[in-house]
Design an enzyme around this catalytic site. Structure first.
Site, PDB file in Angstrom:
ATOM      1  CE1 TYR A 192     -57.983  48.802  52.010  1.00 55.79           C
ATOM      2  CE2 TYR A 192     -57.152  47.807  54.026  1.00 55.79           C
ATOM      3  CZ  TYR A 192     -57.285  48.915  53.198  1.00 55.79           C
ATOM      4  OH  TYR A 192     -56.733  50.106  53.556  1.00 55.79           O
ATOM      5  CD  GLU A 222     -63.943  50.632  55.930  1.00 56.86           C
ATOM      6  OE1 GLU A 222     -63.768  51.839  56.129  1.00 56.86           O
ATOM      7  OE2 GLU A 222     -63.278  49.962  55.126  1.00 56.86           O
ATOM      8  CD  GLU A 257     -56.854  52.422  50.600  1.00 62.90           C
ATOM      9  OE1 GLU A 257     -57.118  52.257  51.805  1.00 62.90           O
ATOM     10  OE2 GLU A 257     -57.082  53.489  49.983  1.00 62.90           O
ATOM     11  CE1 TYR A 306     -61.202  49.131  50.753  1.00 61.89           C
ATOM     12  CE2 TYR A 306     -59.994  50.444  49.155  1.00 61.89           C
ATOM     13  CZ  TYR A 306     -60.468  50.252  50.432  1.00 61.89           C
ATOM     14  OH  TYR A 306     -60.205  51.186  51.401  1.00 61.89           O
ATOM     15  CG  ASN A 310     -64.333  54.334  59.307  1.00 63.25           C
ATOM     16  OD1 ASN A 310     -63.343  54.788  58.769  1.00 63.25           O
ATOM     17  ND2 ASN A 310     -64.967  53.294  58.826  1.00 63.25           N
TER      18      ASN A 310
END
Length: 343
Positions: free
Chosen positions: A120, A221, A129, A131, A87
């Site tokens: 983000y 990502e 959080e 996005y 990741n």
């Protein structure tokens, strides 16, 4: 205010997908730093870092493998990663999020992989959080979230969703918090994001952000995947303050209308070299440039007329169609070349 440095978590969509968290990220709170009077040289990153570069906040994190990011002029960065990486996430933007209008351009090569491109950020004093997902590969990052509506803005329709993380890592340690999502139905890699329209749409759906904004970046990502990106981000709804990393003139007034796209995918890998396949989309008369990293050289190519062996190598059609391949001697550097395409 003293900057706060935190090492929190696995990134949001990946947590939504696999339900675990072990990532680290560094967060800087404070004022946006004005552009430097003197341009900084390109900076290559392959280990976890945050900071500022040419007036922009940046963040780079990975848990393993061959992910890397190069900080370039203004708000531009390029990245590449392969399947040795579990990741990773990185990007450029601002240390403090707000209702700014964000524009970006560039190339993003997800292939059929688990990866995405998104604006983000985080808020505190309610810990959220969020996005704004512009493009993604084989996995839609909102797949496991609750649909709350939609918003039409900036030439497209975005699905509005939310998901809750319970006792999960965050920028403030282990917490329970909401994730807010706007996921664009018509994928694109370039255009304008009117952030206020998403914030307002979330509020109408009962999704209130916190009053204290942390960072806000245009991020790439990847999770157990491979791909590359070359992204330039800036504030404002029109006009590109720096060269377009695609090699095409930016056209923020007509978002996402790039004439030429080159997508990299992995071929065979050997002890001293690796193959890459290149698929050119949308045009038949093209010039593709592969920017090799230090120590790398071209050993072989097929289905295109290729010139150069180190640095920037150029490929053009030779009558074999829009798909070609190259063999790269890695010279100790397994990072994929940066790819650009122009007509």
């Amino acid at each position: 205010m003293k900057d706060t440095v935190v090492k929190p978590r696995r990134r949001g969509r990946m947590r939504l997908l696999i339900g675990t968290a072990c990532a680290a990220a560094l967060v800087v709170s404070g004022m946006v730093i004005a552009p430097s009077a003197h341009a900084e040289a390109d900076r290559y990153l392959s280990s976890n870092q945050t900071g500022t570069h040419n007036g922009y906040f940046f963040s780079f994190w990975k848990d393993s493998g061959n992910a890397s990011m190069t900080l370039r002029e203004n708000g531009r960065y390029s990245s590449s990663w392969d399947r040795s990486t579990n990741n990773w996430v990185g990007g450029k933007g601002w240390a403090t999020g707000t209702r700014r209008t964000v524009s970006y351009s560039g190339s993003y090569n997800p292939g059929n992989n688990n990866t995405y491109l998104a604006l983000y950020g985080w808020t505190r004093n309610q810990l959220i959080e969020y996005y704004v997902v512009e493009n993604f590969g084989s996995y839609n990052p909102s797949s496991g979230a609750q649909r709350m509506g939609s918003v039409t803005t900036d030439g497209g329709v975005y699905d509005i969703l939310r998901s809750q993380r319970v006792n999960a890592p965050s920028i403030d340690g282990t917490q329970t918090f909401w994730q807010y999502w706007s996921v664009r139905q018509q994928k694109r890699t370039g255009g304008t994001i009117t952030t206020a329209n998403h914030f307002d749409a979330w509020a109408r759906a009962g999704m209130q952000l916190g009053s204290n904004h942390s960072y806000q970046v245009m991020a790439t990502e990847g999770y157990q995947s491979q791909g590359s990106s070359d992204i330039n981000v800036w504030e404002g709804g029109s006009g590109n303050p720096g060269p377009s990393p695609t090699g095409n003139p930016g056209n923020p007034g007509n978002p996402g209308q790039s004439n030429c796209t080159a997508v990299l995918s992995a071929g065979q890998q050997f002890g001293d070299r690796f193959n890459l396949n290149v698929s050119v989309q949308n045009v038949s008369n093209w010039t593709v440039t592969l920017s090799l990293h230090g120590g790398q050289s071209l050993q072989n190519s097929w289905n295109a007329s290729v010139s150069g062996t180190t640095g920037n190598i150029t490929a053009r059609p030779n009558g074999s169609g829009n798909n070609f391949g190259v063999t790269i001697m890695h010279g100790g550097n397994w990072t994929w070349p940066t790819v650009t395409c122009r007509t």
